[in-house]
Design a protein around this motif. Structure first.
Motif, PDB file in Angstrom:
ATOM      1  N   PHE A 155       6.490   4.648 -10.209  1.00  0.00           N
ATOM      2  CA  PHE A 155       6.302   3.262 -10.635  1.00  0.00           C
ATOM      3  C   PHE A 155       7.421   2.370 -10.110  1.00  0.00           C
ATOM      4  O   PHE A 155       7.175   1.230  -9.706  1.00  0.00           O
ATOM      5  N   VAL A 156       8.662   2.889 -10.131  1.00  0.00           N
ATOM      6  CA  VAL A 156       9.783   2.086  -9.649  1.00  0.00           C
ATOM      7  C   VAL A 156       9.628   1.818  -8.160  1.00  0.00           C
ATOM      8  O   VAL A 156       9.786   0.675  -7.697  1.00  0.00           O
ATOM      9  N   ILE A 157       9.281   2.871  -7.397  1.00  0.00           N
ATOM     10  CA  ILE A 157       9.107   2.696  -5.950  1.00  0.00           C
ATOM     11  C   ILE A 157       8.038   1.642  -5.691  1.00  0.00           C
ATOM     12  O   ILE A 157       8.203   0.742  -4.867  1.00  0.00           O
ATOM     13  N   ASN A 158       6.935   1.732  -6.452  1.00  0.00           N
ATOM     14  CA  ASN A 158       5.833   0.791  -6.240  1.00  0.00           C
ATOM     15  C   ASN A 158       6.269  -0.647  -6.521  1.00  0.00           C
ATOM     16  O   ASN A 158       5.993  -1.551  -5.745  1.00  0.00           O
ATOM     17  N   SER A 159       6.974  -0.836  -7.644  1.00  0.00           N
ATOM     18  CA  SER A 159       7.388  -2.200  -7.987  1.00  0.00           C
ATOM     19  C   SER A 159       8.396  -2.732  -6.984  1.00  0.00           C
ATOM     20  O   SER A 159       8.371  -3.912  -6.636  1.00  0.00           O
ATOM     21  N   ALA A 174      -7.434  -1.219  -0.409  1.00  0.00           N
ATOM     22  CA  ALA A 174      -6.935  -0.760   0.892  1.00  0.00           C
ATOM     23  C   ALA A 174      -6.554   0.711   0.833  1.00  0.00           C
ATOM     24  O   ALA A 174      -6.909   1.493   1.724  1.00  0.00           O
ATOM     25  N   ALA A 175      -5.852   1.079  -0.236  1.00  0.00           N
ATOM     26  CA  ALA A 175      -5.433   2.475  -0.360  1.00  0.00           C
ATOM     27  C   ALA A 175      -6.645   3.390  -0.450  1.00  0.00           C
ATOM     28  O   ALA A 175      -6.687   4.463   0.161  1.00  0.00           O
ATOM     29  N   VAL A 176      -7.660   2.956  -1.224  1.00  0.00           N
ATOM     30  CA  VAL A 176      -8.859   3.782  -1.384  1.00  0.00           C
ATOM     31  C   VAL A 176      -9.599   3.900  -0.055  1.00  0.00           C
ATOM     32  O   VAL A 176     -10.064   4.974   0.325  1.00  0.00           O
ATOM     33  N   LEU A 177      -9.671   2.773   0.677  1.00  0.00           N
ATOM     34  CA  LEU A 177     -10.284   2.805   2.013  1.00  0.00           C
ATOM     35  C   LEU A 177      -9.571   3.810   2.895  1.00  0.00           C
ATOM     36  O   LEU A 177     -10.199   4.497   3.697  1.00  0.00           O
ATOM     37  N   SER A 233      -1.860   2.770   4.846  1.00  0.00           N
ATOM     38  CA  SER A 233      -1.429   1.660   5.703  1.00  0.00           C
ATOM     39  C   SER A 233      -2.569   1.213   6.602  1.00  0.00           C
ATOM     40  O   SER A 233      -2.761   0.005   6.822  1.00  0.00           O
ATOM     41  N   ILE A 234      -3.322   2.182   7.127  1.00  0.00           N
ATOM     42  CA  ILE A 234      -4.451   1.799   7.985  1.00  0.00           C
ATOM     43  C   ILE A 234      -5.490   1.037   7.162  1.00  0.00           C
ATOM     44  O   ILE A 234      -6.057   0.043   7.622  1.00  0.00           O
ATOM     45  N   GLY A 235      -5.694   1.499   5.916  1.00  0.00           N
ATOM     46  CA  GLY A 235      -6.589   0.758   5.028  1.00  0.00           C
ATOM     47  C   GLY A 235      -6.126  -0.674   4.846  1.00  0.00           C
ATOM     48  O   GLY A 235      -6.929  -1.613   4.835  1.00  0.00           O
ATOM     49  N   ALA A 236      -4.800  -0.832   4.709  1.00  0.00           N
ATOM     50  CA  ALA A 236      -4.249  -2.177   4.529  1.00  0.00           C
ATOM     51  C   ALA A 236      -4.516  -3.039   5.754  1.00  0.00           C
ATOM     52  O   ALA A 236      -4.875  -4.214   5.638  1.00  0.00           O
ATOM     53  N   ILE A 237      -4.366  -2.419   6.953  1.00  0.00           N
ATOM     54  CA  ILE A 237      -4.627  -3.191   8.180  1.00  0.00           C
ATOM     55  C   ILE A 237      -6.097  -3.601   8.222  1.00  0.00           C
ATOM     56  O   ILE A 237      -6.433  -4.741   8.566  1.00  0.00           O
ATOM     57  N   ALA A 281       0.834  -1.205   0.000  1.00  0.00           N
ATOM     58  CA  ALA A 281       0.000   0.000   0.000  1.00  0.00           C
ATOM     59  C   ALA A 281       0.868   1.253   0.000  1.00  0.00           C
ATOM     60  O   ALA A 281       0.520   2.256  -0.620  1.00  0.00           O
ATOM     61  N   ILE A 282       2.029   1.178   0.688  1.00  0.00           N
ATOM     62  CA  ILE A 282       2.944   2.330   0.676  1.00  0.00           C
ATOM     63  C   ILE A 282       3.378   2.626  -0.755  1.00  0.00           C
ATOM     64  O   ILE A 282       3.319   3.759  -1.229  1.00  0.00           O
TER      65      ILE A 282
END
Lengths: 335, 341
Positions: free
Chosen positions: B219-223, B255-258, B274-278, B59-60
């Motif tokens: 994009f690089v950070i995400n991958s 999760a990110a949208v949440l 991150s909270i969405g991910a949890i 999610a980060i």
């Protein structure tokens, strides 16, 4: 702009012919017309949904929930027919309507709350496949084997032939005709284009663009319902995970067919040609001895390369736009 | 002066969004805890953080891409490929360091391809990454020859079980990184660029932000985040199937949208995502504690996503309408005063 659409369709047609010739040279069995017609069974579901997702994408939205609506309608058909004991045809009809309801929910939320279509259909994707799993779980049917034991007549819906032509080809043609007439020959179709090109202009010319947007999602849901019923008939069982990996082929067919993902431009004929190209590509690679799990590589590259090629015009247009803006700079910006 | 005011207003709005997500998380834990108090036991909370690590890391990364107004759905396959490659290296006796380097290398390469396609070839990011999703997945199948990667060394599997002061070591590292990245995006100049690009691309170009470079960087950070998640996956699960991580991209985006990250770009924070991910990862264990059969999971998370996003949008729309009206009124008053003087 209208001149450009047939041009891309010609490219697609040429690709299709080249594909048939090349695969035929590799494996002459590919030229057998029966094999080609029978292969429609494998992608008719993808094609049907892709026709109406084209509508959605032309209005500037996106619908990624089609695959999970297939699973849901498949389960609904199976449960109503085998567990509830309803007549199979009314069960199938109700299942298609359930697909339409899912589309209606998507459409209402997207058009009237203006949340991004991607988010709503992502939630819808989780929700509908979740409902399918819940239905299967409550009814106590096995998740892996699915519900089977349909009547001969229903199985015949997708597997039968009429004058030597498989039913799936007929379904393909009928749905294509409906989609073509709706999009290219009616006022409703023009409204869809206008909504995608400029929603404000549509509003000012007295069109209820929200209703138009919502209706495209209903159509897409209905088509997913039909695809679900046909897939259930073709495979002879209903499972919740049918159509789970349809997202990629559906969008490939739409985008490869020349429909702009940003909306406003595209057509059903292109989508139809593209879905046949993708379907035959899979068939040809399989007959050429490529393992099924490697075929994704080909479709993935096809998707990216075709969009990059179409983007050529886009890049040109944006350069032109940049130049014209520069010409106007100075006077108009300060005004 | 006006800008400072706007800035503080912006930060309070973002705080407000995160506050809502945190509130929801707390309510979720309290309700489930009321029904079954075992849910709030330290053992379960420990497990909950451990299970959500994977999602938090992804999610980060996803927040970076979403902030720039793009989307990346190839991360599920990146997770699978990096887990498989590093798993094979470890299985064949390679060092952990080498495996980590290989995983990060995969992330960088896939991210560069995605970023290049989106910025230079002008392919819509959804289509580009959809294609990459398939291509990377097949690459994994070719690499592993369709086999599962098993028999990872226990020293590697042990990493995910290590704990410092009673807290999982990986969780501690992820937490520290999360806070740093959150502050970086919120406070540093370069960090603000990502949100600026998503908020208004043309404006960002005019201000002189290298838009293409920052998009590729996102994009690089995400991958890379996805490939690190692959390492965590390999360490936690201990074997890698050919479908490892498939479908996880949708969960991460949800999760990110949440967590209040907008898909149209410019809005959102690492903390919220991150909270969405949890939330997304603890729905699963919450159902177990509520004694609800596991097949409800997908239906519940889907409807939660829709309800929360729709309510959130309606609330924020009403707020923005009100502020617009206030602004209009103020402008009219100003104008009238000017005319009078």
């Amino acid at each position: 702009m209208l001149k450009k659409i047939p041009k891309w369709n010609l490219v697609l047609l040429a690709t299709l012919i080249a594909e048939i010739v090349i695969f035929g040279l590799i494996n002459p069995r590919f030229w057998n017309i029966n094999i080609l017609l029978n292969s429609f069974n494998d992608f008719v579901g993808i094609a049907i949904i892709a026709f109406f997702v084209t509508f959605v994408i032309i209005t500037g939205g996106i619908d990624i929930s089609g695959g999970s609506i297939i699973g849901l309608t498949s389960v609904v058909t199976g449960l109503l027919a085998q567990v509830v004991g309803m007549n199979i045809w009314s069960a199938a009809l109700i299942a298609v309507l359930v697909g339409g309801l899912c589309g209606l929910l998507n459409g209402l939320l997207i058009a009237y709350t203006k949340v991004q279509a991607m988010v709503i259909t992502l939630g819808g994707m989780l929700l509908y496949s979740g409902i399918a799993l819940v239905l299967v779980g409550i009814s106590g049917a096995s998740t892996y084997e699915g519900i089977s034991g349909f009547s001969e007549g229903f199985i015949n819906l997708a597997n039968g032939k009429l004058f030597g032509i498989p039913h799936s080809v007929l379904v393909f043609v009928v749905m294509l005709l409906i989609a073509y007439i709706l999009l290219h020959r009616t006022r409703y179709g023009r409204y869809i284009y206008l909504t995608g090109i400029n929603q404000n202009a549509g509003e000012y010319s007295g069109i209820d663009t929200r209703k138009i947007m919502a209706s495209t999602y209903v159509l897409s849901g209905l088509s997913a319902g039909i695809a679900g019923v046909i897939l259930t008939s073709y495979l002879g069982s209903s499972r919740a995970d049918f159509g789970a990996e349809y997202l990629m082929p559906i969008l490939t067919a739409v985008v490869l067919g020349g429909t702009l993902i940003t909306g406003g431009k595209g057509g059903v004929i292109g989508t139809a040609l593209a879905s046949i190209i993708v379907g035959f590509l899979k068939l040809g690679l399989q007959m050429g001895g490529v393992q099924t799990q490697y075929i994704g590589l080909a479709t993935g590259f096809l998707l990216i390369i075709s969009v990059a090629l179409m983007g050529g015009q886009e890049v040109k247009a944006s350069i032109k736009r940049l130049l014209t803006i520069k010409k106007d700079r100075g006077g108009s910006l300060n005004a | 002066m006006k800008e400072v005011k706007n800035m503080s207003k912006l930060t309070t709005i973002t705080k407000y969004r995160e506050f809502r997500t945190i509130l929801f998380l707390v309510i979720l834990f309290l309700i489930v805890g009321l029904v079954n108090s075992d849910f709030l036991s330290s053992g379960n909370l420990y497990n909950a953080t451990k299970n959500s690590l994977l999602y938090i890391v992804m999610a980060i990364g996803m927040t970076f891409v979403l902030l720039t107004g793009e989307i990346d759905i190839s991360i599920g396959s990146v997770l699978g490929l990096s887990a498989a490659v590093s798993g094979v290296i470890l299985r064949d006796g390679g060092s952990i360091f080498l495996a980590v380097i290989a995983a990060i290398g995969i992330g960088v390469v896939v991210g560069l391809i995605n970023g290049f396609g989106v910025t230079k070839l002008k392919i819509s990011s959804f289509i580009m990454t959809l294609g990459m999703l398939e291509i990377v997945r097949v690459t994994q199948v070719i690499f592993t020859n369709g086999q599962w990667v098993e028999n990872l060394p226990s020293s590697f599997k042990h990493i995910s079980q290590m704990s410092v002061l009673g807290i999982n070591l990986l969780a501690l590292i992820v937490l520290v990184i999360m806070i740093f990245v959150h502050l970086f995006l919120l406070n540093s100049k370069k960090g603000r660029y990502f949100a600026a690009i998503g908020d208004n691309v043309d404006g960002a170009v005019l201000v002189g932000i290298p838009v293409a470079r920052f998009k590729i960087m996102a994009f690089v950070i995400n991958s890379v985040c996805a490939s690190i998640a692959g390492l965590i996956f390999a360490s936690q699960v201990g074997f890698i199937s050919t479908t490892a991580g498939s479908g996880i991209e949708m969960t991460v985006i949800a999760a990110a949208v949440l967590g209040g990250v907008s898909l149209s770009g410019g809005i959102g924070s690492i903390l919220g995502a991150s909270i969405g991910a949890i939330i997304m990862s603890s729905i699963n264990s919450a159902l177990v504690f509520l004694k609800v059969p596991a097949f409800w999971n997908s239906a519940i998370s889907g409807s939660l996503l829709i309800i929360i996003v729709v309510v959130d949008t309606l609330i924020s729309r009403r707020n923005s309408k009100r502020t617009k009206k206030e602004r209009l009124n103020a402008r009219i008053l100003n104008y009238q005063e000017e005319v009078r003087s």
